[in-house]
Write a protein that holds these residues in place. Structure first.
Motif, PDB file in Angstrom:
ATOM      1  N   MET A  12      -9.225  -9.274  14.376  1.00 19.22           N
ATOM      2  CA  MET A  12      -9.002  -7.887  14.764  1.00 19.22           C
ATOM      3  C   MET A  12      -8.096  -7.830  15.987  1.00 19.22           C
ATOM      4  O   MET A  12      -8.182  -8.690  16.867  1.00 19.22           O
ATOM      5  N   VAL A  13      -7.237  -6.833  16.051  1.00 26.99           N
ATOM      6  CA  VAL A  13      -6.465  -6.620  17.271  1.00 26.99           C
ATOM      7  C   VAL A  13      -7.426  -6.203  18.380  1.00 26.99           C
ATOM      8  O   VAL A  13      -8.562  -5.788  18.127  1.00 26.99           O
TER       9      VAL A  13
ATOM     10  N   LEU B 158      -4.819  -5.871  11.812  1.00 34.46           N
ATOM     11  CA  LEU B 158      -5.296  -7.231  12.058  1.00 34.46           C
ATOM     12  C   LEU B 158      -4.149  -8.120  12.520  1.00 34.46           C
ATOM     13  O   LEU B 158      -2.974  -7.750  12.439  1.00 34.46           O
ATOM     14  N   GLU B 159      -4.509  -9.312  13.010  1.00 32.29           N
ATOM     15  CA  GLU B 159      -3.529 -10.326  13.395  1.00 32.29           C
ATOM     16  C   GLU B 159      -3.777 -11.579  12.560  1.00 32.29           C
ATOM     17  O   GLU B 159      -4.930 -11.947  12.316  1.00 32.29           O
TER      18      GLU B 159
ATOM     19  N   VAL C 251     -13.016  -8.050   8.403  1.00 31.71           N
ATOM     20  CA  VAL C 251     -12.106  -7.685   9.490  1.00 31.71           C
ATOM     21  C   VAL C 251     -11.678  -8.901  10.311  1.00 31.71           C
ATOM     22  O   VAL C 251     -10.764  -8.803  11.129  1.00 31.71           O
ATOM     23  N   SER C 252     -12.323 -10.043  10.113  1.00 35.88           N
ATOM     24  CA  SER C 252     -11.916 -11.297  10.757  1.00 35.88           C
ATOM     25  C   SER C 252     -12.484 -12.454   9.951  1.00 35.88           C
ATOM     26  O   SER C 252     -13.573 -12.338   9.377  1.00 35.88           O
TER      27      SER C 252
ATOM     28  N   CYS D  27      -0.898  -7.402  10.472  1.00 39.30           N
ATOM     29  CA  CYS D  27      -0.992  -6.974   9.081  1.00 39.30           C
ATOM     30  C   CYS D  27      -1.933  -5.782   8.980  1.00 39.30           C
ATOM     31  O   CYS D  27      -2.876  -5.644   9.765  1.00 39.30           O
ATOM     32  N   TYR D  28      -1.646  -4.928   8.028  1.00 42.02           N
ATOM     33  CA  TYR D  28      -2.438  -3.723   7.795  1.00 42.02           C
ATOM     34  C   TYR D  28      -3.017  -3.817   6.396  1.00 42.02           C
ATOM     35  O   TYR D  28      -2.281  -3.897   5.409  1.00 42.02           O
ATOM     36  N   ASN D  29      -4.364  -3.877   6.334  1.00 41.06           N
ATOM     37  CA  ASN D  29      -5.026  -4.081   5.040  1.00 41.06           C
ATOM     38  C   ASN D  29      -4.462  -5.306   4.323  1.00 41.06           C
ATOM     39  O   ASN D  29      -4.186  -5.289   3.124  1.00 41.06           O
ATOM     40  N   PHE D  30      -4.241  -6.377   5.118  1.00 42.97           N
ATOM     41  CA  PHE D  30      -3.789  -7.675   4.625  1.00 42.97           C
ATOM     42  C   PHE D  30      -2.354  -7.648   4.100  1.00 42.97           C
ATOM     43  O   PHE D  30      -1.941  -8.529   3.358  1.00 42.97           O
TER      44      PHE D  30
END
Length: 324
Positions: free
Chosen positions: A287-288, A298-299, A269-270, A315-318
């Motif tokens: 993580m946001v 995520l950012e 997640v990071s 991004c969502y799921n990269f």
């Protein structure tokens, strides 16, 4: 001591391998335990090795005491501050007492009720000056000047003390945090933030803190930074489920690649890199702020000297979504 597994057999060695065996072994236990015989130590060898370790520990402890004298420095600073404050307080007191004494001299002379013939020549000289000159006006003017300067000095002192307090509070947050338990509002539902609950940061040892909520220990960490206060993580799901992995440098700052996993799923997640000075650099995935695992938002962006640079993307799921 008799072996509880093999009655009649005496326990005669200790297994020193760092695994989950019973440690205290008899001869038959050793046979079934297997492994390198060097991992078995007789009791006396264990005691001898512990004694050697203790001597090394005591020597290093003494060397640290000689090298780092901060307890003595704290005492010295304490004495210096107490001494300066005592001198300053006594000086202000003497100024006020001197002014009050002179006022009393004038008042006693004017209100003594004595006949002029009964005054001494020096006192009579003062009385004549009071009657014929600006003696009292000049004294009142001098008093006003002294009081004004004393007030200026006091206000200046107050301002400098407030600056010192602010400096200590800002620069030694980690040290000051040891004195108290910190409380804050955390939230259980990152999607709505509607479920707020009281959380605590508790110092259980000099370098260990626990994040607790409703009596549950959400996370226990070892801290190495005495200058900054512990990070407050309000998202309790993140606090409970996210685990960071990485290396610490010689000064216990984060170095190299660090990754954060959601413990239940092992999902990253990071992640990103730290310099040898413990500064974030290069591209990071983070993580946001109000992260929750179901969405995994995520950012992604770049750090230079621990500061975000340029354009960052969600991004969502990269998979990239949009920029900000």
């Amino acid at each position: 001591m008799i072996c509880p597994i093999h009655p009649g057999k005496k326990i005669n060695v200790i297994c020193i391998e760092p695994h989950g065996c019973q440690k205290k072994l008899c001869s038959e236990c050793q046979y079934y335990h297997g492994g390198d015989t060097k991992q078995y130590l007789p009791f006396q060898r264990v005691l001898n090795k512990l004694k050697l370790k203790s001597e090394e520990f005591q020597l290093y402890k003494q060397q640290l005491k000689e090298k780092f004298t901060f307890p003595d420095l704290i005492k010295q600073i304490d004495y210096q501050l107490i001494g300066v404050w005592k001198d300053l307080r006594e000086s202000f007191q003497k100024i006020n007492e001197g002014i009050e004494d002179q006022d009393i001299i004038y008042l006693n002379l004017m209100n003594s009720g004595l006949s002029p013939s009964e005054y001494s020549y020096s006192d009579l000289e003062i009385l004549i000056n009071i009657l014929q000159t600006d003696e009292l006006n000049n004294w009142n003017k001098s008093k006003s000047h002294y009081f004004n300067q004393s007030q200026q000095a006091t206000l200046m002192l107050k301002s400098e003390v407030e600056k010192l307090q602010q400096f200590i509070t800002e620069q030694f947050q980690g040290v000051l945090a040891y004195k108290k338990q910190q409380e804050y509002d955390g939230f259980l539902d990152a999607k709505s933030k509607s479920t707020k609950t009281k959380c605590q940061i508790i110092y259980t040892k000099f370098n260990e803190i626990q994040y607790k909520c409703n009596g549950e220990i959400l996370q226990t960490i070892i801290i190495y930074d005495l200058l900054n206060k512990p990070q407050i993580i309000k998202n309790l799901d993140v606090l409970k489920h996210v685990h960071w992995k990485g290396e610490l440098g010689n000064d216990y700052k984060k170095v190299g690649l660090w990754t954060a996993e959601w413990m239940d799923t092992k999902q990253i997640v990071s992640c990103g890199s730290y310099s040898q000075n413990g500064m974030k650099y290069g591209y990071w995935i983070e993580m946001v702020k109000d992260y929750f695992q179901e969405m995994n938002l995520l950012e992604v962006g770049e750090y230079v000297n621990n500061l975000r640079q340029g354009t960052w993307k969600y991004c969502y799921n990269f998979e990239y979504m949009y920029q900000f």
